[in-house]
Motif scaffolding. Structure first.
Motif: not given
Length: 961
Positions: A945-949, A952-956
């Motif tokens: 979960v921490a890695t995904l968080e 996701e902002p970087q991908r956006q």
């Protein structure tokens, strides 16, 4: 002295310990003008073999304290010595003789004791060699043994004194009895573990024929000694039967029905058989109700023959209290059925059960889990047995009106003695508040023979020696033969005198001069495991306070017990024992297996141990060195009861030693034969130099507090974090920048700071890491201008200087660290190769950033650092924000490729999160899986979960571009 390229602990240890000892560095300080004194007593290891992990752990703590106080300039004594360990040592020697088909009785007492002294010399030397390998620094010139002449005189003196004060007496009482060793044993030598057994329910007919009672027992053979059946006084079912009698099955006698609150109303039928001579609880009931006490067992665990056994005796209550009678005619109701006489206790159990069933007295038999007391040395079932023994009266008032136990309670209640952690006071108080008289006699040959002589009619003469005993007998009009009591004293008796007997106490002290006793009684702290608070700690307090008027020690630091990585107790039968010397030197797999299974008689057990060892140590155990092992022990010294020893921590701390060694080589490379400005007065330090000096002061403050609180785990962590994180990982890297770009004065300041801080660190870490710090200090201290002593162990321990605390520089370096962390995270997010140098764009407060730029360039592997007013708009690269500062790596990336990479990684993480959540939502998995497995799954979910968080902002951001 040149520093080797690599850290080789074996060579260093082999060289330095003999040097320390030969120079007398471990000697006790006896400077009466210096009022500060530190003393610590070695819990004397038994002379029965070799030291184990528990010894290594305990001694690492004691040595750290001793070296710390020695460096502080205190009068310092670590008092070493060994214990004769009566039962354990006698068993070892008897087994050696058994292998030669010789018994101790064939040799006779005198020749047997010669053999034991030979073993003591061999084993004692082994123990002291091992202690030296562990780097311990006791005053070997003051080494004592509990059966040395001086200590033996103290044992005799205190026994005679207590006897004449009415505090030692001889009597027949219930004790733990080992039928194989033929001796009483202490509670510490009895191990009770749950075993499969049976509960037999037996019918006891009422004597008047009006019915019966059903009692349950796990030891039906003891019913031959029953003297009552008891029920609870509030049990309405049986109140009408009180005062009546029942017929004892298999025996031609009747016993009363009595009421006692000891009975558990809710357990079984509520009726309990009472066998005062063979059960401790029943013994107490027998005393309360004045019941006869019938011994039904011989000393070797057979049903007794009252007509022929010279040891047969009974206690019967008379006008003068309980009296012993040995004639069968005096006590005919105690007769034992002839068919059982001479049978082994367990054979008799089977025969009695068969007879009870045949005669209709056996109601039912249930399988039952029960605690079985076994001798820890022999493994045989211990029997509570009425025997003639010597006792110390624990609760009897002394001349000043308080009991021996009461004095020990008062020492802690008043705060004279403090426990660390404090919760162990409850254990101490609970035992003393419920204490029974202490059985101090043992039916052995090895030990301090009891100083009592008997006349032909049983007269007792307690004296310092036989001539004194004869003189006493003559004064009382007895001139016949005297026979000395063959028994010896409980090992714990001489151990209880350890705080003052080792300091050569005599009855004339304090009038008689004794500098060591004046300085070191009381000692400062006792370091011990919680398992002997009862047996040793409390008894030292009782005996020392009563005999000398002093407390034995001011502090008691209670630590947990070393267990294996799975939390299992280390034992030879489990094959999980580790020898601390094997961890220091290393040991091959085959040698380790052979060591673990040697002496085992069970081939299946040996096979299981070999299998476990091959799985756990497929290539054996590597050599970690003494320092790494000691540091591991100290890092594990948390306040808990159990300490799990994980070998991987040894490996980590061996790497820590390598880190310190390599950092020292770097410092020497840049300071040896260089101008450090040692005569220039106050150097012009950079903010980085000021920061490391300030952090060092804070670490020194923290370490002093941890030593005072006996928090060795926090102490080790503080040393580790300063050396590894602050000095090696940060300051050395910052110093590299300063050494590359600094001016002459700046270079001198950096070199001086590197050398001075390292020299201080070596003194700071010496109590924990004695060998590596000595080796490095000998090279570093002269360069830093700090070599005022021949050894680091004699140098002054670092004390914090408040004027060197610098919050401003600390805040500034923390800001630099935060920027470096942010920059490194950016590299990670962009998946950049560590070898690739890229430019950094950074916006924020320009003056600070200008000062940080050269450090960031080196720390984050940047090609350049550009300070801009604002970051370019529309950039596709990720941006990091630290306070008012914004950072971006100026890297051209392929948006499509990067988006595809991030999409794949995000999809993978989402899949892993779904699987982990499904597993944790499965109630069966959570309930049945081992707790560590469930916790590991929860941690995996949190990490995903921490890695995904982060992604996701970087991908956006990339999607917007």
């Amino acid at each position: 002295m040149e520093l080797a390229k690599s850290f080789e602990p074996a060579d260093i240890e082999r060289r330095w310990y003999p040097e320390w000892e030969a120079r007398g560095y471990f000697g006790a300080g006896l400077d009466a003008d210096n009022k500060e004194a530190f003393c610590i007593l070695l819990p004397p290891p038994n002379v029965t073999g070799t030291l184990h992990m528990g010894h290594g752990f305990n001694q690492a703590i004691m040595d750290a304290l001793t070296r710390y106080h020695r460096m502080r300039g205190d009068n310092t004594l670590w008092q070493p010595g060994t214990d004769h360990a009566g039962i354990a040592t006698q068993i070892v020697v008897e087994r050696q003789l058994d292998a030669q088909d010789i018994s101790r009785h064939q040799l006779g007492r005198e020749k047997f004791l010669e053999k034991v002294w030979e073993w003591k010399a061999f084993s004692g030397d082994t123990i002291t060699r091992q202690m030296r390998r562990l780097g311990t620094s006791p005053d070997w010139s003051r080494e004592r043994f509990t059966m040395d002449a001086g200590l033996s005189r103290t044992v005799t003196e205190t026994f005679v004194r207590l006897y004449r004060e009415g505090l030692i007496y001889r009597g027949k009482r219930l004790v733990n009895w080992d039928p194989e060793l033929h001796t009483a044993v202490s509670d510490l030598e009895v191990v009770s573990e749950e075993e499969d057994g049976f509960m037999w329910h037996i019918c006891y007919p009422l004597a008047d024929g009006s019915g019966s009672l059903t009692v349950a027992t796990t030891r039906p053979e003891t019913m031959l000694g029953d003297t009552a059946v008891m029920v609870h006084p509030e049990d309405e079912r049986y109140r009408h039967l009180l005062g009546k009698k029942v017929k004892l099955p298999l025996c031609d006698r009747e016993i009363p029905i009595i009421a006692d609150a000891y009975v558990d109303l809710a357990f079984g039928t509520g009726c309990v058989k009472v066998t005062p001579a063979h059960d401790f609880n029943d013994y107490a009931v027998g005393l309360r109700h004045q019941l006869p006490m019938i011994n039904v067992l011989t000393l070797d665990g057979r049903i007794i023959d009252a007509d022929s056994d010279p040891n047969y005796s009974k206690l019967k209550y008379g006008q003068a209290g309980f009296v012993e009678t040995t004639a069968t005619g005096d006590f005919p109701e105690a007769a034992i059925p002839e068919k059982y006489r001479g049978m082994d206790r367990f054979d008799a159990r089977n025969a009695i059960v068969i007879d009870l069933q045949a005669m209709g007295f056996l109601v039912k038999t249930d399988k039952h889990k029960l605690k079985v007391p076994r001798g820890d040395r022999t493994g045989v079932v211990i029997e509570p047995m009425l025997t003639d023994q010597w006792f110390v009266a624990m609760s009897k008032p002394t001349a000043d009106g308080s009991s021996i136990a009461g004095k020990a309670l008062a020492c802690v209640a008043s705060g004279e003695i403090r426990f660390f952690p404090e919760n162990w006071i409850n254990t101490y108080n609970q035992w003393l508040n419920n204490i029974q008289d202490w059985c101090i006699s043992r039916q052995l040959w090895w030990g301090h023979q009891i100083p009592a002589w008997y006349g032909e009619a049983g007269q007792i003469f307690v004296a310092h020696d036989e001539p004194e005993a004869r003189a006493m007998a003559a004064e009382q009009g007895y001139g016949g033969a005297l026979t000395r009591d063959p028994d010896v004293l409980d090992t714990w008796y001489s151990s209880a005198l350890w705080p003052f007997s080792t300091l050569d106490w005599t009855p004339q002290w304090p009038a008689e001069t004794n500098p060591a006793l004046d300085l070191y009684l009381p000692s400062t702290v006792l370091v011990t495991g919680f398992d002997i608070i009862f047996f040793w700690v409390a008894r030292m307090v009782m005996m020392t306070r009563h005999i000398t008027g002093k407390i034995p020690f001011r502090h008691v630091y209670v630590h947990g017990l070393i267990r294996d990585a799975e939390g299992q107790k280390m034992s030879k039968s489990k094959g999980n024992v580790l020898d601390p010397i094997d961890l220091i030197d290393g040991i091959g797999l085959d040698a380790l297996i052979e060591k673990r299974i040697s002496g085992l008689m069970n081939p299946k057990q040996a096979e299981q141990i070999e299998k476990r060892t091959r799985k756990e140590f497929p290539t054996g155990i590597p050599a970690f060195g003494t320092d790494a092992l000691r540091f591991t022990f100290l890092s594990l010294a948390s306040p808990g009861r159990d300490i799990k020893f994980d070998l991987s921590r040894c490996e980590g701390y061996r790497n820590f030693c390598n880190k310190l060694w390599n950092a020292s080589r770097f410092v020497l490379m840049h300071t040896a034969d260089q101008d450090l400005g040692l005569t220039d007065g106050t150097p012009d330090l950079s903010f980085a130099d000021q920061w490391i000096v300030s952090k060092l002061q804070r670490t020194e403050i923290e370490i002093a507090q941890h030593f005072a609180d006996y928090r060795f785990d926090l102490l080790a962590r503080a040393v580790y974090e300063f050396i590894w994180d602050e000095f090696c990982d940060w300051y050395v890297e910052l110093a590299k920048v300063q050494l590359q770009h600094g001016s002459g004065a700046e270079l001198r300041a950096t070199r001086r700071t590197l050398a001075r801080v390292l020299e201080t660190v070596l003194r700071l870490a010496h109590p924990l890491l004695p060998f590596i710090t000595e080796e490095l200090w000998q090279v570093v201290a002269p360069i830093a201008g700090c070599k005022t002593q021949a050894s680091v162990m004699l140098a002054a321990y670092p004390q914090a200087q408040a004027e060197k605390l610098d919050p401003a520089s600390e805040a500034r370096v923390q800001q630099l660290k935060n920027l470096a962390y942010a920059c490194r995270n950016l590299r990670g997010e962009m998946n950049l190769s560590p070898a690739l140098r890229v430019p950094l764009l950074v916006s924020g407060e320009r003056q600070s950033l200008l000062g940080f730029a050269p450090y960031l360039k080196a720390l984050c592997k940047l090609s350049e650092v550009q300070i801009v007013d604002d970051l370019p708009g529309g950039a596709s690269a990720p941006i990091a924000i630290v306070g008012e500062t914004r950072l971006m790596l100026q890297v051209q990336i392929d948006l499509a490729v990067e988006c595809e990479r991030l999409d794949k990684e995000i999809a993978r993480l989402q899949g892993e999160i779904s699987k982990a959540r499904a597993k944790l939502a499965n109630a069966s998995f959570v309930a049945r899986a081992p707790a560590p497995v469930v916790e590991q799954e929860r941690q995996r979910l949190n990490d995903f979960v921490a890695t995904l968080e982060q992604l996701e902002p970087q991908r956006q951001r990339l999607r917007r571009n």
